[in-house]
Design an enzyme around this catalytic site. Sequence first.
Site, PDB file in Angstrom:
ATOM      1  N   SER A  84       0.838  -1.214   0.000  1.00  0.00           N
ATOM      2  CA  SER A  84       0.000   0.000   0.000  1.00  0.00           C
ATOM      3  C   SER A  84       0.863   1.250   0.000  1.00  0.00           C
ATOM      4  O   SER A  84       1.929   1.272   0.603  1.00  0.00           O
ATOM      5  CB  SER A  84      -0.909  -0.001   1.234  1.00  0.00           C
ATOM      6  OG  SER A  84      -1.688  -1.160   1.285  1.00  0.00           O
TER       7      SER A  84
HETATM    8  N1  SAH Z   1      -0.946  -3.821   3.711  1.00  0.00           N
HETATM    9  C1  SAH Z   1      -0.382  -4.673   2.689  1.00  0.00           C
HETATM   10  C2  SAH Z   1      -1.329  -4.705   1.512  1.00  0.00           C
HETATM   11  C3  SAH Z   1      -1.070  -5.774   0.546  1.00  0.00           C
HETATM   12  S1  SAH Z   1      -2.240  -5.815  -0.784  1.00  0.00           S
HETATM   13  C4  SAH Z   1       0.951  -4.087   2.271  1.00  0.00           C
HETATM   14  O1  SAH Z   1       1.101  -2.871   2.341  1.00  0.00           O
HETATM   15  O2  SAH Z   1       1.832  -4.828   1.852  1.00  0.00           O
HETATM   16  C5  SAH Z   1      -3.607  -6.624  -0.044  1.00  0.00           C
HETATM   17  C6  SAH Z   1      -3.383  -8.009   0.440  1.00  0.00           C
HETATM   18  O3  SAH Z   1      -4.669  -8.542   0.763  1.00  0.00           O
HETATM   19  C7  SAH Z   1      -2.761  -8.969  -0.571  1.00  0.00           C
HETATM   20  O4  SAH Z   1      -1.629  -9.544  -0.008  1.00  0.00           O
HETATM   21  C8  SAH Z   1      -3.860 -10.015  -0.809  1.00  0.00           C
HETATM   22  O5  SAH Z   1      -3.359 -11.316  -1.026  1.00  0.00           O
HETATM   23  C9  SAH Z   1      -4.646  -9.926   0.479  1.00  0.00           C
HETATM   24  N2  SAH Z   1      -6.033 -10.421   0.389  1.00  0.00           N
HETATM   25  C10 SAH Z   1      -6.928 -10.306  -0.622  1.00  0.00           C
HETATM   26  N3  SAH Z   1      -8.076 -10.903  -0.305  1.00  0.00           N
HETATM   27  C11 SAH Z   1      -7.919 -11.424   0.929  1.00  0.00           C
HETATM   28  C12 SAH Z   1      -8.749 -12.194   1.791  1.00  0.00           C
HETATM   29  N4  SAH Z   1      -9.985 -12.565   1.456  1.00  0.00           N
HETATM   30  N5  SAH Z   1      -8.240 -12.578   2.983  1.00  0.00           N
HETATM   31  C13 SAH Z   1      -6.989 -12.233   3.363  1.00  0.00           C
HETATM   32  N6  SAH Z   1      -6.150 -11.521   2.596  1.00  0.00           N
HETATM   33  C14 SAH Z   1      -6.608 -11.116   1.388  1.00  0.00           C
END
Ligand code: SAH
Length: 234
Positions: A84
């Site tokens: 993010s």
């Molecule tokens: N805060 C993290 C955001 C990563 S992007 C960062 O800054 O690195 C969002 C993440 O949500 C991804 O890793 C994706 O795999 C995860 N995601 C998507 N759907 C999900 C779900 N149903 N349950 C858990 N994680 C999920």
Amino acid sequence: MLDALNEPLIFPNEAFASMQGMGMTSQRTRNRMVQRLQAEYHIEDLAVLNAMRVTPRHVFLDEAMASRAYEDTALPIGYAQTISQPWVVAKMTQWLLKTGEVTKVLEIGTGSGYQTAILSLLVKQVYSVERIEPLLLRAQAVLKRLELNNIQFELNDGHWGWRQKAPFNGIISAASPAKVPEELFEQLVEGGRLVMPVGEAQQLLFGYVKTSTGVIEECLGEVLFVPMKQGIER
Ligand code: SAH
């Protein structure tokens, strides 16, 4: 104007101090990111700004991407997911912790683990759920290197929250569903706060406060997150 950079620079532990980086990943670069968060994105919470000032964001990325870690963009972390943007992390964290009462947080979408680290510095206990196993394992390893010990992880579909650990007084999601899963409101205490993007092609960031008479909703603006998907991937 308040200035987070006037505060003394105090690292949470030796591990943080030893991962400061150099050049594009140096403390100077992190300081500039914090200045932009204040001046351009109007982030005011000094605790949040300080956590982002001391946390080496570049260690959450592949080496090839590390020099771009402090830019205002989302960057790829593999498996079609992104870390993010700094202002999004700052804004969501600031809103979640606004009342000072949020101490036990569920995070949906561990991803790189960067948001997890920021939360870990600011609240008592973090529970983080990710559906893609290799991402979860990598984030766990980085957070362990940073000696952050108040985090529990689960490989699961965050649509279901984390029932065994509920209730939470804060929930934050980095993945966007078409609508908020009811289950998440159920796992929130009264007075608890939930912040997450909602929508598919077009998304808005929402903050919700659960009260005895229902849920109060606040729109925090337009955002672009990855979709919240079903099931897990190994
Ligand atoms: N805060 C993290 C955001 C990563 S992007 C960062 O800054 O690195 C969002 C993440 O949500 C991804 O890793 C994706 O795999 C995860 N995601 C998507 N759907 C999900 C779900 N149903 N349950 C858990 N994680 C999920």
